[in-house]
Each structure stands twice: as structure tokens, then as C-alpha cells.
Design an enzyme around this catalytic site. Sequence first.
Site, PDB file in Angstrom:
ATOM      1  N   TYR A 155       0.841  -1.211   0.000  1.00  0.00           N
ATOM      2  CA  TYR A 155       0.000   0.000   0.000  1.00  0.00           C
ATOM      3  C   TYR A 155       0.871   1.254   0.000  1.00  0.00           C
ATOM      4  CZ  TYR A 155      -3.751   3.256   1.277  1.00  0.00           C
ATOM      5  OH  TYR A 155      -4.650   4.296   1.295  1.00  0.00           O
TER       6      TYR A 155
HETATM    7  N1  NAP Z   1      -9.780   6.067   5.183  1.00  0.00           N
HETATM    8  C1  NAP Z   1      -8.531   6.465   5.320  1.00  0.00           C
HETATM    9  O1  NAP Z   1      -8.018   6.654   6.440  1.00  0.00           O
HETATM   10  C2  NAP Z   1      -7.692   6.723   4.087  1.00  0.00           C
HETATM   11  C3  NAP Z   1      -6.446   7.308   4.274  1.00  0.00           C
HETATM   12  C4  NAP Z   1      -5.671   7.570   3.162  1.00  0.00           C
HETATM   13  C5  NAP Z   1      -6.137   7.270   1.893  1.00  0.00           C
HETATM   14  N2  NAP Z   1      -7.347   6.681   1.750  1.00  0.00           N
HETATM   15  C6  NAP Z   1      -7.799   6.373   0.400  1.00  0.00           C
HETATM   16  O2  NAP Z   1      -9.068   6.950   0.197  1.00  0.00           O
HETATM   17  C7  NAP Z   1      -9.717   6.266  -0.863  1.00  0.00           C
HETATM   18  C8  NAP Z   1     -11.157   5.984  -0.477  1.00  0.00           C
HETATM   19  O3  NAP Z   1     -11.181   5.064   0.589  1.00  0.00           O
HETATM   20  P1  NAP Z   1     -12.183   5.205   1.820  1.00  0.00           P
HETATM   21  O4  NAP Z   1     -11.347   5.361   3.019  1.00  0.00           O
HETATM   22  O5  NAP Z   1     -13.246   6.169   1.514  1.00  0.00           O
HETATM   23  O6  NAP Z   1     -12.736   3.701   1.898  1.00  0.00           O
HETATM   24  P2  NAP Z   1     -14.072   3.003   1.459  1.00  0.00           P
HETATM   25  O7  NAP Z   1     -15.237   3.633   2.119  1.00  0.00           O
HETATM   26  O8  NAP Z   1     -13.839   1.550   1.642  1.00  0.00           O
HETATM   27  O9  NAP Z   1     -14.165   3.348  -0.088  1.00  0.00           O
HETATM   28  C9  NAP Z   1     -13.399   2.682  -1.066  1.00  0.00           C
HETATM   29  C10 NAP Z   1     -14.157   2.824  -2.360  1.00  0.00           C
HETATM   30  O10 NAP Z   1     -13.377   2.264  -3.423  1.00  0.00           O
HETATM   31  C11 NAP Z   1     -14.228   1.423  -4.182  1.00  0.00           C
HETATM   32  N3  NAP Z   1     -13.437   0.404  -4.851  1.00  0.00           N
HETATM   33  C12 NAP Z   1     -12.576  -0.472  -4.298  1.00  0.00           C
HETATM   34  N4  NAP Z   1     -12.063  -1.276  -5.243  1.00  0.00           N
HETATM   35  C13 NAP Z   1     -12.599  -0.875  -6.413  1.00  0.00           C
HETATM   36  C14 NAP Z   1     -12.475  -1.307  -7.754  1.00  0.00           C
HETATM   37  N5  NAP Z   1     -11.654  -2.306  -8.080  1.00  0.00           N
HETATM   38  N6  NAP Z   1     -13.174  -0.667  -8.728  1.00  0.00           N
HETATM   39  C15 NAP Z   1     -14.006   0.354  -8.406  1.00  0.00           C
HETATM   40  N7  NAP Z   1     -14.163   0.814  -7.156  1.00  0.00           N
HETATM   41  C16 NAP Z   1     -13.476   0.206  -6.184  1.00  0.00           C
HETATM   42  C17 NAP Z   1     -15.227   0.866  -3.182  1.00  0.00           C
HETATM   43  O11 NAP Z   1     -16.439   0.498  -3.826  1.00  0.00           O
HETATM   44  P3  NAP Z   1     -16.887  -0.967  -4.288  1.00  0.00           P
HETATM   45  O12 NAP Z   1     -16.468  -1.919  -3.218  1.00  0.00           O
HETATM   46  O13 NAP Z   1     -18.378  -0.807  -4.423  1.00  0.00           O
HETATM   47  O14 NAP Z   1     -16.230  -1.187  -5.611  1.00  0.00           O
HETATM   48  C18 NAP Z   1     -15.482   2.091  -2.333  1.00  0.00           C
HETATM   49  O15 NAP Z   1     -16.466   2.914  -2.942  1.00  0.00           O
HETATM   50  C19 NAP Z   1      -8.869   5.040  -1.160  1.00  0.00           C
HETATM   51  O16 NAP Z   1      -8.070   5.296  -2.307  1.00  0.00           O
HETATM   52  C20 NAP Z   1      -7.986   4.911   0.053  1.00  0.00           C
HETATM   53  O17 NAP Z   1      -6.774   4.257  -0.209  1.00  0.00           O
HETATM   54  C21 NAP Z   1      -8.141   6.409   2.823  1.00  0.00           C
END
Ligand code: NAP
Length: 251
Positions: A155
Site C-alpha cells: 500500500y
Molecule cells: N480512510 C482512510 O483513512 C484513508 C487514508 C488515506 C487514503 N485513503 C484512500 O481513500 C480512498 C477511499 O477510501 P475510503 O477510506 O473512503 O474507503 P471506502 O469507504 O472503503 O471506499 C473505497 C471505495 O473504493 C471502491 N473500490 C474499491 N475497489 C474498487 C475497484 N476495483 N473498482 C471500483 N471501485 C473500487 C469501493 O467500492 P466498491 O467496493 O463498491 O467497488 C469504495 O467505494 C482510497 O483510495 C484509500 O486508499 C483512505
Amino acid sequence: MLSGKVIMITGCSSGIGAAAARLFAAEGAAVVLVARRADRLHSLAAEITGAGGRAAVSAGDVVREEDVERAVAVATERFGGLDGAFNNAGWATAGSTLHETDSAVFDRVMSVNVRGLWNCLRHQIPAMLASGRGGSVVNTSSVAGLLATGATAPYVAAKHAVLGLTKAAASEYGQRGIRVNALVVGSTRTELMDEMLTNTPSLEGSFVDRSVQKRMADPAEIAQAAAWLCSDRSSFVTGAPVPVDGGWTAA
Ligand SMILES: NC(=O)c1ccc[n+]([C@@H]2O[C@H](COP(=O)([O-])OP(=O)(O)OC[C@H]3O[C@@H](n4cnc5c(N)ncnc54)[C@H](OP(=O)(O)O)[C@@H]3O)[C@@H](O)[C@H]2O)c1
């Protein structure tokens, strides 16, 4: 702030992407919703249109190039072009050292976070060039794009790659009216975070502590930064890793 813009958002069936879809639509953008869970996208689209906004669903997997190509086509066919993109779909793991991490995890993390973004850029940029209106692309990186954070090594590598693609694309298309930036996102309360903390509860303390505000973000706070970067208000910002991390990378 986003009035009249057409913006594709990936990973918007939950978390940061769903918050962004609500905010962008409330600010006047037509949004194209992309993720795999179609039922969630349809509910979100109904909520947005019920509130007077414009939304179209293009359910799919960002790893599949044809799904991404179709989503860009939906933007053009339904709303007349593509002015912006929030490439936010991602998946993370934590709780194992490099040699303990299965290679299948490496492949999955790389394919969603890096190949998925690659697919998006390859199809969004031609649509923006064709319109002659330019555009603004925002990619979701992480504090793990700058530092080893406690997430697994794949990651950390993937989110560094997101910054690399962001800088390369920004420099290639800067003179053609397309800006490309990345959010360096800190710990945010989402399903992804809940999944990581369920698997590795010991991480919660450090994920909160490393923010100088001693808290996690609400997804809506990250969406605000994405909206600003998608808007013309950030017109001289490109190629930038923009921290939205509660001060994690400052301290
Ligand atoms: N939460 C944190 O602390 C944090 C920190 C740093 C960065 N991020 C980043 O923020 C972004 C959003 O994550 P989040 O924290 O909001 O988590 P989340 O609620 O789990 O959202 C992740 C989203 O990505 C989608 N997704 C995953 N694999 C996919 C695929 N192969 N094709 C299309 N859509 C896909 C999921 O939808 P489906 O399952 O419906 O496809 C979901 O809508 C990510 O890039 C993550 O790495 C998060």
C-alpha cells in the site's frame, strides 16, 4: 463552486467518494458515479437527483479498462463531456510486515490503486483534450504516499506510485489546460478504516495520535479539498501532493 462541470468519481459507493459525490452535486456538478456495488450507486444517485442534482451511474471495476472507458463515455453521452475526475477508488491492508504479506495482497493493492488509476487517466485525459475545455483531475493518495505509516508495504508503494503518476501527468498536460493533483489523505473514518482496525485494533491509537489534531477526519472534510482542486479556484495548482491529514506529515 463546481457549477456546470461534469465530474467522474471513482470509489463513491462509500466513504470519501460518496461524500465527494454529495458535495460536488450540491455545488452544481453533474457527477458520474463509479464503483462495483451498483445498488449503492443507484441509491446515491437517487438521493442526489431527489435533491435537485444531476448524477449518472456507471457501475464497474476500475481494474477493468473497458469499465473505465464506459464511464467516460457515460459522462460524454449523458452530460456532454468531462471537466473533472476524482480518482479515489482504493484498497488498503495493514497489520503484516513485508515478508509476511501474501503476494496476492501485493497484486490486489497494486491493481486497484495503481492500475485502476492508470486506466482512469488513459481514458479521462483524451476526453478532456477532445472537449478543448481542459480539466482538473484529483487522485487519492495517502500519507502512505509520502511515509511508511503502518499500512502494508504494497500500500505504501502503491500510494507513492499515485503521486508519481500525478506528477508525470501534470507535467505532460500542463500546457494543454489539464491540471492533475493528489490528496495526501490522513486517517479518515470510513469502511476501509473500520476494516483495517477490525483486523488490527492496535493501529487505532497511532492513526489518531499521528494527527496533530489527535483525531481522524470525517470523509466530508476530505471531499472539501477534492472539490477545491476540481474547481477553477485552484487554477494555479498542479502536480501537487496536497495534504489533508490533520497535520500528520507536518509533525
Ligand atoms: N480512510 C482512510 O483513512 C484513508 C487514508 C488515506 C487514503 N485513503 C484512500 O481513500 C480512498 C477511499 O477510501 P475510503 O477510506 O473512503 O474507503 P471506502 O469507504 O472503503 O471506499 C473505497 C471505495 O473504493 C471502491 N473500490 C474499491 N475497489 C474498487 C475497484 N476495483 N473498482 C471500483 N471501485 C473500487 C469501493 O467500492 P466498491 O467496493 O463498491 O467497488 C469504495 O467505494 C482510497 O483510495 C484509500 O486508499 C483512505
